[in-house]
Design an enzyme around this catalytic site. Structure first.
Site, mmCIF file in Angstrom:
data_model
loop_
_atom_site.group_PDB
_atom_site.id
_atom_site.type_symbol
_atom_site.label_atom_id
_atom_site.label_comp_id
_atom_site.label_asym_id
_atom_site.label_seq_id
_atom_site.Cartn_x
_atom_site.Cartn_y
_atom_site.Cartn_z
ATOM 1 C CG ASP A 198 30.541 35.597 45.576
ATOM 2 O OD1 ASP A 198 31.151 35.180 44.570
ATOM 3 O OD2 ASP A 198 29.316 35.440 45.740
ATOM 4 C CG HIS A 202 30.147 32.166 43.838
ATOM 5 N ND1 HIS A 202 30.045 33.301 43.052
ATOM 6 C CD2 HIS A 202 29.208 31.302 43.367
ATOM 7 C CE1 HIS A 202 29.070 33.136 42.178
ATOM 8 N NE2 HIS A 202 28.549 31.930 42.330
ATOM 9 C CD GLU A 204 25.962 31.508 39.542
ATOM 10 O OE1 GLU A 204 25.142 31.979 38.730
ATOM 11 O OE2 GLU A 204 26.715 32.211 40.241
ATOM 12 C CD1 TRP A 255 21.220 37.763 43.803
ATOM 13 C CD2 TRP A 255 23.125 37.279 44.862
ATOM 14 N NE1 TRP A 255 21.123 36.482 44.292
ATOM 15 C CE2 TRP A 255 22.273 36.164 44.934
ATOM 16 C CE3 TRP A 255 24.384 37.213 45.462
ATOM 17 C CZ2 TRP A 255 22.646 34.983 45.592
ATOM 18 C CZ3 TRP A 255 24.757 36.037 46.109
ATOM 19 C CH2 TRP A 255 23.887 34.945 46.165
HETATM 20 C C1 TNX Z 1 23.448 34.070 40.523
HETATM 21 S S1 TNX Z 1 21.965 33.061 42.979
HETATM 22 C C2 TNX Z 1 24.199 33.901 41.668
HETATM 23 C C3 TNX Z 1 24.895 35.060 42.256
HETATM 24 C C4 TNX Z 1 24.720 36.293 41.447
HETATM 25 C C5 TNX Z 1 23.305 36.387 40.948
HETATM 26 C C6 TNX Z 1 23.020 37.652 40.196
HETATM 27 C C7 TNX Z 1 23.188 32.336 43.128
HETATM 28 C C8 TNX Z 1 23.031 31.267 44.049
HETATM 29 N N1 TNX Z 1 24.253 32.724 42.403
HETATM 30 O O1 TNX Z 1 26.256 34.767 42.428
HETATM 31 O O2 TNX Z 1 25.051 37.386 42.240
HETATM 32 O O3 TNX Z 1 23.026 35.292 40.108
HETATM 33 O O4 TNX Z 1 21.635 37.792 39.926
#
Ligand code: TNX
Length: 770
Positions: A206, A277, A340, A481
């Site tokens: 990440d 990430h 994301e 997470w």
């Molecule tokens: C979203 S879930 C993310 C994570 C974060 C999380 C925190 C996802 C696929 N991406 O990078 O840690 O929210 O709740």
């Protein structure tokens, strides 16, 4: 910013908790008492269970018979679990009459994960067609052997035929944001296996850390495995030098974890997150990034705009990393993330725009789709299936790709309709970084609460999904997470007990699920977890108190339990509550000051240590951070202070879009001043396109001001300039004179000035009478 020693000394409003040792139920009986078999409290509930008259007593003379290598492996694991719980093992012996028999027999169960378990007065038999099923039968037996009565356990005669509803019963652990040791991960795997969970999704890469050794790219772990935490947490006060936070798993350690999991019938699925990430990898090898600029490993949470580029060399890097992963992880799936990935950098890069044209990608999502397709081919050539977060649906998705639905269940529903396999892990129900109660004793995390009841109610198969597509729902997964979970104790706190609800949804037939029955079985699970060293959250089993000032010298007190267990007992004489202490029925008055101690009881046992509340004049006139509401509905987080460097740090609920707190309907009719105790935290968040949601009022003076309002949009009650720095203890105490307010008032408190790089947070508000 830097609370040194004073955090503990602050008189917190109403939530002083005394920790009193609570003995596991197994230690509370003498071993001379005649054992009697209790009704079995199994989690997850088996598909079928019939009890009958009679019982079998397991004692020091009992022997375990296991024929053949596979059954003996299961028997050894079974004894290993008993040993871990510091209970007598059951010696293995050649077949004979009576005792316990583990048996693999063709046709014993139609499912490879299924088993049949019989308890009769002359012995116990666990039978399965496959080693996997036998292991789950042994896990059920382990639960049936509790509570023990000294070295004797009476097990009620019964017949169980069991098999799971879903093949994917998962838990994800983020080892990138915070790192867990191999031993800690093994502890988690043990706890998962005993709940019959079978997929461990390991989030290894990440923005904030690269956690897996890839020999061809040594800088991934030399550089990418360390970050300098934000604020004071990143400076060693002894030397004044940066204090990096580091950790990675060597390949030997990964193999060790994979083998440990496999022995417990858990598949380990690695995740390599692309194209977002990606900061830790780009920090190690800047040529992998879009700008080519060198970056530090991120110490900020949220959505980072740095992406991998789409050069051929970068694809080689992807394939090298995945090439290592397919060798290290024998499971069927490799997760390539995909979440994301905001495309600003790809949009701004002429080179990537050119590549998109050449490759026929009409937009950036299509370009990500081409990336997914290439990785899918690579993985398929190595006998693996690709899985990714639901964003990958937005590009053209290879047929064999599996989708993990996290932004609700809609992505999963759509994917299943299209014929893709799906794992449901919606953030609304199965994200365990979201906290489980409103207690002041919750660790840092996300304070939008996901209660046990909601986790339990989650149904993986959407009602709208046509019957002929339902087999595409492989199952469900809880995601842990760890941005805000610095220690393994906090990871476990968030996972347990809620993971038990996930296990039941994954295993138990839909029509056998029943929340009331689950809650009735849960107390029996607690001593098991204690024996297994699982540090489950105590908060759901504690008592919460609300106190309101009554007349001149009284307070009205109400007590509750987050899970709704009804039998709350309390004392007001300082003694520890017992099962026969006064039962709480409805809100009542106490004289001030009173020390109230309360606990929840089931079958005469306290579910958790008693909570101790000091209700005095000062506590009634003050509210700690946790008892304040947020002014708006932005992005609530429960954040830990960045200091002291060592030792316990303060924890504060804060809406990072709009840090503002309110004491709703405060009685200010006789109040002449308000004292605000505040701490200062680093603002270390990347919000990408949500950046515009970040709100703050401009400062009028050099360091901004504390502002108090009557109603968040209402009249200003006071404005006090802030100092440049907090005091040496990390806090400031500000006092503001106000006009008394005749009517109950929503007292709003915030600080002006930019929240970046640091923001003030309210620790406590105290009303001062005229
Ligand atoms: C979203 S879930 C993310 C994570 C974060 C999380 C925190 C996802 C696929 N991406 O990078 O840690 O929210 O709740």
């Amino acid at each position: 910013m830097k609370p040194l020693s004073s955090f503990r000394a602050i008189p917190f409003a109403l939530a002083l908790v005394a920790l009193v040792a609570c003995k596991p139920a197994t230690e509370q009986h003498g071993d001379h008492a005649a054992p009697t078999a209790a009704a079995p409290a199994l989690i997850p509930a088996p598909a079928t269970l019939q009890t009958s008259d009679g019982q079998f007593v397991v004692d020091a003379g009992t022997r375990l018979h296991a024929q053949g290598e596979a059954a003996q492996r299961v028997a050894r694991l079974f004894n290993g679990f008993l040993a871990k719980e510091k209970r007598p093992e059951i010696p293995l012996a050649d077949a004979g009459a009576g005792g316990i028999r583990f048996e693999i027999a063709a046709g014993a169960s139609p499912s490879s994960e299924g088993y049949v378990l019989d308890v009769k007065p002359d012995g116990i038999v666990v039978r399965a067609a496959d080693e996997r099923g036998l292991f789950y039968g042994a896990a059920t037996l382990l639960q049936l052997l509790t509570p023990a009565n000294g070295d004797k356990v009476a097990v009620r005669a019964l017949h169980i035929e069991d098999a799971p509803r879903f093949g994917w019963r998962g838990a994800m652990l983020d080892s990138a944001r915070h790192f867990q040791s191999v031993d800690e991960i093994k502890r988690l795997l043990d706890a998962m296996a005993l709940l019959k969970l079978n997929v461990f999704h390991w989030h290894l890469t990440d923005d904030q850390g690269w956690r897996i050794e890839i020999p061809k790219y040594p800088k991934l772990t030399e550089i990418g495995a360390c970050r300098i935490p934000a604020g004071d947490a990143g400076i060693d006060p002894a030397t004044g030098k940066p204090a990096p936070y580091c950790g990675f798993y060597t390949q030997a350690q990964v193999r060790d974890v994979v083998a440990y999991a496999a022995a417990r019938h858990i598949e380990v699925m690695p995740e390599f997150d692309v194209p977002g990430h990606a900061v830790a990898a780009i920090a190690a090898y800047p040529q992998l990034g879009v700008t080519g600029k060198s970056l530090p490993v991120s110490n900020e949470w949220g959505v980072n705009s740095n992406l991998f580029n789409t050069e051929e060399e970068t694809y080689r890097f992807f394939e090298d990393v995945l090439g290592e992963m397919v060798k290290l992880f024998p499971g069927r799936y490799v997760h390539i993330g995909g979440d994301e990935a905001v495309k600003d950098q790809w949009i701004a890069s002429q080179r990537i725009q050119q590549q998109m044209k050449e490759q026929g990608a009409k937009d950036e999502m299509a370009m990500q789709g081409l990336m997914v397709a290439r990785l899918e081919k690579f993985l398929a050539a190595h006998g693996k299936r690709l899985i990714g977060w639901d964003e990958i649906l937005e590009g053209k998705l290879p047929e064999s790709a599996t989708v993990m639905s996290w932004r609700g269940t809609e992505g999963g529903l759509e994917a299943a309709k299209q014929g893709h396999d799906v794992v449901m892990s919606p953030s609304s129900d199965l994200y365990f970084d979201y906290l489980q109660t409103r207690s002041a004793n919750e660790p840092p995390g996300r304070p939008s609460i996901i209660e046990m009841k909601q986790v339990y109610a989650f149904e993986p198969v959407p009602a709208e999904l046509p019957a002929d597509k339902q087999q595409h729902i492989l199952g469900l997964q809880a995601n842990m997470w760890t941005e805000h979970s610095r220690t393994f104790a906090r990871v476990q706190h968030n996972l347990f007990p809620r993971l038990a609800a996930v296990a039941e949804t994954g295993w138990t037939p839909k029509d056998r699920k029943d929340y009331a029955s689950f809650l009735a079985r849960l107390p029996a699970q607690l001593p098991r977890w204690r024996a297994q060293d699982v540090e489950y959250a105590r908060t759901p089993f504690e008592v919460e108190l609300q106190a309101e000032a009554g007349g001149s010298a009284t307070a009205k007190v109400s007590l509750s339990n987050p899970l709704g267990y009804p039998d709350i007992r309390y004392t007001t004489d300082g003694s520890a509550p017992t099962a026969t202490s006064t039962a709480y029925a409805k809100p009542f008055d106490v004289v001030v000051p009173t020390q109230l101690r309360a606990a929840v009881f089931v079958d005469g046992q306290a579910l958790a240590d008693a909570n101790t509340f000091d209700i005095d004049a000062a506590s009634l006139l003050s509210r700690g951070n946790n008892a304040l509401a947020s002014c708006g509905k932005g992005l609530g987080l429960r954040l830990e202070d960045d200091g002291p460097f060592k030792g316990e740090r303060g924890i504060y609920n804060v809406d990072i879009f709009n840090p503002c707190w309110q004491w709703k309907q405060a009685d200010l009719s006789a109040i002449g001043a308000i004292e605000v105790h505040a701490a200062r935290l680093p603002y270390n968040f990347q919000l990408a396109h949500d950046e515009t949601s970040r709100k703050f009022q401009p400062a009028r003076t050099a360091h901004g001001e504390l502002v108090l309002r009557a109603g968040c949009e209402g009249a200003e009650l006071a404005r006090v300039p802030m100092p440049a720095q907090p005091d040496a203890d990390g806090f400031v105490t500000l006092k503001a004179a106000i006009q008394t307010q005749p009517k109950p008032t929503d007292l709003c408190v915030y600080f002006t000035g930019d929240t970046r790089p640091t923001m003030w947070v309210v620790d406590r508000i105290a009303l001062q009478p005229n």
